[in-house]
Scaffold this active site. Structure first.
Site, PDB file in Angstrom:
ATOM      1  N   LEU A   1       0.883  -1.160   0.000  1.00  0.00           N
ATOM      2  CA  LEU A   1       0.000   0.000   0.000  1.00  0.00           C
ATOM      3  C   LEU A   1       0.923   1.213   0.000  1.00  0.00           C
ATOM      4  O   LEU A   1       1.918   1.228   0.739  1.00  0.00           O
ATOM      5  CB  LEU A   1      -0.878   0.030   1.256  1.00  0.00           C
ATOM      6  CG  LEU A   1      -2.122  -0.851   1.279  1.00  0.00           C
ATOM      7  CD1 LEU A   1      -2.758  -0.808   2.670  1.00  0.00           C
ATOM      8  CD2 LEU A   1      -3.143  -0.411   0.232  1.00  0.00           C
ATOM      9  N   ASP A   2       0.631   2.219  -0.818  1.00  0.00           N
ATOM     10  CA  ASP A   2       1.525   3.371  -0.823  1.00  0.00           C
ATOM     11  C   ASP A   2       1.436   4.124   0.513  1.00  0.00           C
ATOM     12  O   ASP A   2       0.528   3.896   1.318  1.00  0.00           O
ATOM     13  CB  ASP A   2       1.258   4.286  -2.024  1.00  0.00           C
ATOM     14  CG  ASP A   2      -0.078   5.004  -1.965  1.00  0.00           C
ATOM     15  OD1 ASP A   2      -0.395   5.604  -0.917  1.00  0.00           O
ATOM     16  OD2 ASP A   2      -0.819   4.975  -2.966  1.00  0.00           O
ATOM     17  N   MET A   3       2.389   4.993   0.732  1.00  0.00           N
ATOM     18  CA  MET A   3       2.529   5.664   2.020  1.00  0.00           C
ATOM     19  C   MET A   3       1.255   6.387   2.453  1.00  0.00           C
ATOM     20  O   MET A   3       0.904   6.411   3.633  1.00  0.00           O
ATOM     21  CB  MET A   3       3.696   6.650   1.951  1.00  0.00           C
ATOM     22  CG  MET A   3       3.939   7.429   3.234  1.00  0.00           C
ATOM     23  SD  MET A   3       5.356   8.530   3.087  1.00  0.00           S
ATOM     24  CE  MET A   3       5.329   9.312   4.707  1.00  0.00           C
TER      25      MET A   3
ATOM     26  N   SER B   1      -1.874   5.731   1.567  1.00  0.00           N
ATOM     27  CA  SER B   1      -3.059   4.882   1.635  1.00  0.00           C
ATOM     28  C   SER B   1      -3.088   4.141   2.965  1.00  0.00           C
ATOM     29  O   SER B   1      -2.059   3.940   3.610  1.00  0.00           O
ATOM     30  CB  SER B   1      -3.068   3.873   0.480  1.00  0.00           C
ATOM     31  OG  SER B   1      -3.110   4.539  -0.767  1.00  0.00           O
TER      32      SER B   1
ATOM     33  N   ARG C   1      -4.964   5.817  -8.004  1.00  0.00           N
ATOM     34  CA  ARG C   1      -4.532   7.217  -7.987  1.00  0.00           C
ATOM     35  C   ARG C   1      -4.313   7.745  -9.403  1.00  0.00           C
ATOM     36  O   ARG C   1      -4.673   8.882  -9.718  1.00  0.00           O
ATOM     37  CB  ARG C   1      -3.270   7.368  -7.150  1.00  0.00           C
ATOM     38  CG  ARG C   1      -3.505   7.106  -5.663  1.00  0.00           C
ATOM     39  CD  ARG C   1      -2.303   7.473  -4.818  1.00  0.00           C
ATOM     40  NE  ARG C   1      -2.525   7.152  -3.413  1.00  0.00           N
ATOM     41  CZ  ARG C   1      -3.191   7.930  -2.552  1.00  0.00           C
ATOM     42  NH1 ARG C   1      -3.693   9.094  -2.975  1.00  0.00           N
ATOM     43  NH2 ARG C   1      -3.361   7.567  -1.301  1.00  0.00           N
TER      44      ARG C   1
END
Length: 250
Positions: free
Chosen positions: A115-117, A119, A199
């Site tokens: 998961l990106d930072m 999210s 995104r």
């Protein structure tokens, strides 16, 4: 991990990346990069060849620290808060999601997927390399469900466009399902999940995302797990995840 034996019963060798995965260092794919980066030694010698094999008698170190096969397999579900990166360490000094588990588990656990930072939501950590490989392989088509909240109203056509597929900067993005819940909220189900897929789709429509939360991985839901909390998956849940992976998964 059981080392294969030859006809005489002597333990045979296994590939170094597989050994590292079963030591809980990282997934097999991530272990390959660790090897290529020159961070692994076998019996004191730096090894950068992916075809290298090791036996139970070899001393293997990562960044100078010995690693050993772990007896107990762990499968941990974390409800990651926004602001944490999914990595074993971060050169920029940002908070690392795996650090939230260190007080409860002595094993080295690594994340399955990312998961990106910015999210939040569900992510699984494990020290089982085979389990991680099956779940993260693109052919598994394991569903992940997200809820997106936006700063501007979402075009009513976006859900159908995303389901049919959009090409953005030469990359094709298509979700399994998308449902607009209100003017500024949408539920989205992905299977393969390309890098920053949701995104990028919303950015292409010039819609800012206020929050992006993963609320389901396969058969696993958030339930009562609050942000920052974690729990171990049951044997039934682990088996359910593996059964959801497609038969052609390797």
């Amino acid at each position: 991990m059981n080392f294969p034996a030859d006809s005489s019963g002597k333990k045979d060798s296994v590939r170094l990346q597989a050994y590292l995965a079963h030591c809980g260092v990282a997934s097999r794919r991530a272990s390959e990069k660790i090897i290529l980066d020159g961070r692994v030694t076998v019996n004191g010698n730096v090894v950068v060849e992916l075809g290298t094999k090791v036996t139970p008698s070899d001393k293997v170190c990562v960044d100078g620290n010995p690693v050993f096969l772990e007896e107990k397999k762990r499968y941990v579900l974390l409800n990651k808060p926004a602001g944490y990166v999914c990595s074993l360490s971060d050169e920029k000094g940002r908070p690392v999601a795996s650090d939230l588990l260190k007080t409860a588990f002595s094993e080295r656990l690594y994340n399955v997927g990312r998961l990106d930072m910015f999210s939040s939501g569900l992510i699984i950590f494990t020290n089982d390399g085979d389990f991680a490989a099956r779940l993260s392989h693109p052919s598994s088509e394991l569903e992940k469900e997200y809820v997106v909240d936006t700063s501007l109203p979402i075009p009513r056509t976006l859900a159908d466009e995303f389901k049919k597929g959009l090409r953005i900067d030469g990359v094709f993005y298509r979700c399994i399902d998308a449902v607009q819940l209100n003017a500024r909220r949408m539920s989205i189900v992905l299977a393969e999940g390309k890098n920053r897929e949701i995104r990028r789709v919303f950015e292409s429509k010039e819609i800012g995302i206020k929050s992006l939360e993963r609320i389901r991985i396969g058969n696993i839901l958030t339930g009562d797990l609050k942000s920052g909390e974690f729990r171990e998956l049951s044997a039934k849940e682990v088996d359910g995840l593996l059964k959801l992976c497609k038969k052609n998964n390797v």
